[in-house]
Design an enzyme around this catalytic site. Structure first.
Site, PDB file in Angstrom:
ATOM      1  N   LYS A  83       0.847  -1.196   0.000  1.00  0.00           N
ATOM      2  CA  LYS A  83       0.000   0.000   0.000  1.00  0.00           C
ATOM      3  C   LYS A  83       0.880   1.243   0.000  1.00  0.00           C
ATOM      4  O   LYS A  83       2.046   1.210   0.352  1.00  0.00           O
ATOM      5  CB  LYS A  83      -0.910   0.012   1.228  1.00  0.00           C
ATOM      6  CG  LYS A  83      -1.912  -1.139   1.280  1.00  0.00           C
ATOM      7  CD  LYS A  83      -2.796  -1.027   2.503  1.00  0.00           C
ATOM      8  CE  LYS A  83      -3.816  -2.160   2.554  1.00  0.00           C
ATOM      9  NZ  LYS A  83      -4.697  -2.076   3.739  1.00  0.00           N
ATOM     10  N   GLY A  84       0.292   2.362  -0.360  1.00  0.00           N
ATOM     11  CA  GLY A  84       1.011   3.631  -0.277  1.00  0.00           C
ATOM     12  C   GLY A  84       2.080   3.795  -1.335  1.00  0.00           C
ATOM     13  O   GLY A  84       3.206   4.216  -1.024  1.00  0.00           O
ATOM     14  N   GLY A 124       8.207  -6.650  -6.945  1.00  0.00           N
ATOM     15  CA  GLY A 124       7.525  -7.096  -8.147  1.00  0.00           C
ATOM     16  C   GLY A 124       7.331  -5.969  -9.142  1.00  0.00           C
ATOM     17  O   GLY A 124       8.032  -4.958  -9.102  1.00  0.00           O
ATOM     18  N   ASP A 149       4.654 -15.385  -7.708  1.00  0.00           N
ATOM     19  CA  ASP A 149       3.783 -15.648  -8.857  1.00  0.00           C
ATOM     20  C   ASP A 149       4.554 -15.960 -10.142  1.00  0.00           C
ATOM     21  O   ASP A 149       3.947 -16.418 -11.111  1.00  0.00           O
ATOM     22  CB  ASP A 149       2.866 -14.449  -9.109  1.00  0.00           C
ATOM     23  CG  ASP A 149       2.053 -14.065  -7.887  1.00  0.00           C
ATOM     24  OD1 ASP A 149       1.726 -14.969  -7.102  1.00  0.00           O
ATOM     25  OD2 ASP A 149       1.758 -12.868  -7.715  1.00  0.00           O
ATOM     26  N   ARG A 184     -15.310 -37.038  -2.776  1.00  0.00           N
ATOM     27  CA  ARG A 184     -15.684 -35.627  -2.928  1.00  0.00           C
ATOM     28  C   ARG A 184     -14.911 -34.960  -4.067  1.00  0.00           C
ATOM     29  O   ARG A 184     -13.906 -35.475  -4.561  1.00  0.00           O
ATOM     30  CB  ARG A 184     -15.370 -34.854  -1.641  1.00  0.00           C
ATOM     31  CG  ARG A 184     -16.303 -35.143  -0.487  1.00  0.00           C
ATOM     32  CD  ARG A 184     -15.787 -34.480   0.772  1.00  0.00           C
ATOM     33  NE  ARG A 184     -16.731 -34.604   1.874  1.00  0.00           N
ATOM     34  CZ  ARG A 184     -16.400 -34.454   3.156  1.00  0.00           C
ATOM     35  NH1 ARG A 184     -15.154 -34.172   3.483  1.00  0.00           N
ATOM     36  NH2 ARG A 184     -17.311 -34.574   4.096  1.00  0.00           N
ATOM     37  N   MET A 191      -2.864 -18.586  -5.028  1.00  0.00           N
ATOM     38  CA  MET A 191      -2.442 -17.248  -5.415  1.00  0.00           C
ATOM     39  C   MET A 191      -1.834 -17.255  -6.816  1.00  0.00           C
ATOM     40  O   MET A 191      -1.613 -18.312  -7.408  1.00  0.00           O
ATOM     41  CB  MET A 191      -1.430 -16.698  -4.416  1.00  0.00           C
ATOM     42  CG  MET A 191      -2.044 -16.202  -3.113  1.00  0.00           C
ATOM     43  SD  MET A 191      -0.784 -15.445  -2.050  1.00  0.00           S
ATOM     44  CE  MET A 191      -1.858 -14.614  -0.867  1.00  0.00           C
ATOM     45  N   ARG A 193      -2.384 -13.979  -8.768  1.00  0.00           N
ATOM     46  CA  ARG A 193      -2.952 -12.786  -9.382  1.00  0.00           C
ATOM     47  C   ARG A 193      -3.394 -13.075 -10.822  1.00  0.00           C
ATOM     48  O   ARG A 193      -4.207 -13.956 -11.029  1.00  0.00           O
ATOM     49  CB  ARG A 193      -2.000 -11.595  -9.284  1.00  0.00           C
ATOM     50  CG  ARG A 193      -1.791 -11.160  -7.820  1.00  0.00           C
ATOM     51  CD  ARG A 193      -1.184  -9.805  -7.681  1.00  0.00           C
ATOM     52  NE  ARG A 193      -2.000  -8.729  -8.229  1.00  0.00           N
ATOM     53  CZ  ARG A 193      -3.123  -8.251  -7.651  1.00  0.00           C
ATOM     54  NH1 ARG A 193      -3.560  -8.746  -6.515  1.00  0.00           N
ATOM     55  NH2 ARG A 193      -3.783  -7.272  -8.214  1.00  0.00           N
ATOM     56  N   GLU A 244      -6.406 -17.750  -8.435  1.00  0.00           N
ATOM     57  CA  GLU A 244      -7.309 -16.709  -7.927  1.00  0.00           C
ATOM     58  C   GLU A 244      -7.787 -15.758  -9.016  1.00  0.00           C
ATOM     59  O   GLU A 244      -8.841 -15.150  -8.892  1.00  0.00           O
ATOM     60  CB  GLU A 244      -6.628 -15.920  -6.814  1.00  0.00           C
ATOM     61  CG  GLU A 244      -5.375 -15.156  -7.251  1.00  0.00           C
ATOM     62  CD  GLU A 244      -4.716 -14.403  -6.106  1.00  0.00           C
ATOM     63  OE1 GLU A 244      -5.281 -14.375  -5.000  1.00  0.00           O
ATOM     64  OE2 GLU A 244      -3.617 -13.840  -6.323  1.00  0.00           O
ATOM     65  N   ARG A 296       3.051 -17.975   0.815  1.00  0.00           N
ATOM     66  CA  ARG A 296       4.072 -16.938   0.961  1.00  0.00           C
ATOM     67  C   ARG A 296       5.044 -17.222   2.107  1.00  0.00           C
ATOM     68  O   ARG A 296       6.156 -16.708   2.137  1.00  0.00           O
ATOM     69  CB  ARG A 296       3.422 -15.579   1.226  1.00  0.00           C
ATOM     70  CG  ARG A 296       2.670 -15.009   0.050  1.00  0.00           C
ATOM     71  CD  ARG A 296       2.416 -13.525   0.257  1.00  0.00           C
ATOM     72  NE  ARG A 296       1.728 -12.947  -0.883  1.00  0.00           N
ATOM     73  CZ  ARG A 296       2.317 -12.570  -2.000  1.00  0.00           C
ATOM     74  NH1 ARG A 296       3.622 -12.745  -2.152  1.00  0.00           N
ATOM     75  NH2 ARG A 296       1.629 -12.034  -2.978  1.00  0.00           N
TER      76      ARG A 296
END
Length: 369
Positions: A83-84, A124, A149, A184, A191, A193, A244, A296
């Protein structure tokens, strides 16, 4: 001729990956052997932008003692954040609105004030985009590609990917027995992206029966047909791996949180949807397992440790050679220097003609197309 280097800084940004600490250790030791001082920036660039958050210092000295014994540890001793983004930093205005602000000049001012000669940015595509912008503003920068990834262009691999695939494969191995015992369908969300590397490699290695990746829009009726066909020959269970970012052929990507200023969208939920739909289509009890951040964490494999150490020492050599504005990229036999402008903001998807994908098809794995 570039000015001689005396002090360098290291930062880790974006999601954490097994091997980050090995890169940090390699940089510090290789730089120390050249007589350079190393400094770590905490939590991406937060150590510079928010020094008040770090009583022990947002930018601190990294010595051999500080990095001793960290090479086998997961995570990063510097901390990280996704973030940021300092290029598009969300700042609240007096009227309550949020404005997109470029704060990279504050980073440059900090480097000048602390007499830091260069930056090794480990991250990344987002982090390398920031690194490229700093290079364009005059900072000496070398990037190190980091992502579990494996979706960064121009490098054979990224550290953390092998660890993530190994753990995911082990999880699939464990799920085979419980899925077969209860007859089942198990849907395993992973993960990755917008790229399907983890799902594809672990799905094939772990003998999944269907693999859904972002590169191939899927038709769930075809996956259901695969499950029914297995039932007809007495194989009464199935494992379906779904990345994902996988998307139905006539649907939309599953997003948990929308993108906002300084923060990308958060993917998730596709596994739950696929499990529910497959149960409705096949009548078989279906369960979902979301591996998420388990991919991760943990110790890096020997492959990832060696890759990380190679990346770290290569970044120092690149600076010594006067390289600037480049990313060190692993090739099979050596290390290449790739201009940051060729990798910033770019993604490496699974090629539809790659041998790994063809291997899956030859083994009878369904890809929903």
């Amino acid at each position: 001729m570039s000015n001689p280097i005396r002090r360098i800084a290291i930062c880790t940004g974006g999601g954490d990956a097994p091997g980050l600490n090995a890169v940090i250790r390699a940089v510090v030791i290789a730089a120390s052997n050249r007589g350079w001082e190393c400094y770590g920036i905490r939590e991406g660039f937060n150590g510079i932008l928010f020094p008040e958050r770090f009583p022990e210092g947002g930018v601190f000295r990294l010595t051999r003692d500080r990095v001793r014994g960290i090479g086998h540890l997961g995570g990063t001793i510097l901390g990280t954040t996704n973030k940021g983004n300092p290029l598009h930093f969300p700042m609240k205005m007096p009227d309550g609105s949020v404005k997109d602000v470029d704060r990279t000049d504050e980073i440059l001012e900090c480097f000048a004030r602390k007499e830091l000669d260069a930056l090794i940015s480990i991250g990344g595509d987002g982090s390398l985009t920031i690194a490229h912008a700093l290079f364009q503003k005059g900072l000496r920068v070398v990037g190190v590609p980091k992502t579990i990834d494996n979706d960064l262009d121009k490098t054979y691999t990224t550290f953390g990917f092998d660890t993530a695939v190994g753990f995911a494969t082990e999880c699939l191995d464990r799920l085979h027995s419980t899925a077969e015992s209860h007859q089942r369908v198990f849907v395993v969300e992973m993960m990755g992206r917008y790229a399907g590397w983890i799902a594809l490699n672990s799905g094939i290695s772990g003998s999944a029966h269907a693999i859904l990746i972002p590169e191939i829009p899927f038709d769930l009726d075809k996956v259901a047909a695969k499950i029914r066909a297995r039932d007809q020959v007495g194989r009464m269970y199935s494992l379906v791996v779904v990345a994902e970012g996988a998307t139905p052929a006539h649907g939309h990507r599953s997003v948990l949180e929308q993108a906002e200023v300084g923060h990308a969208e958060r993917l998730g939920g596709i596994g739950e949807w696929v499990a529910k739909e497959l149960q409705a289509r096949t009548g078989k009890e279906s369960r979902v397992v979301v591996l998420g951040h388990l991919l991760r964490g943990g110790r890096p494999t020997s492959f990832d440790r060696l890759a990380a150490l190679r990346f770290g020492t290569a970044a120092v050599r690149a600076l010594e050679e006067g390289q600037n504005g480049i990313m060190v990229a692993l090739a099979l036999a050596g290390v290449n220097y790739v201009p940051l402008e060729e990798v910033a903001g770019r993604m490496k998807a699974v090629p539809l003609d790659c041998d790994t994908l063809q291997t899956g098809r030859d083994l009878g794995i369904a890809f929903g197309d």
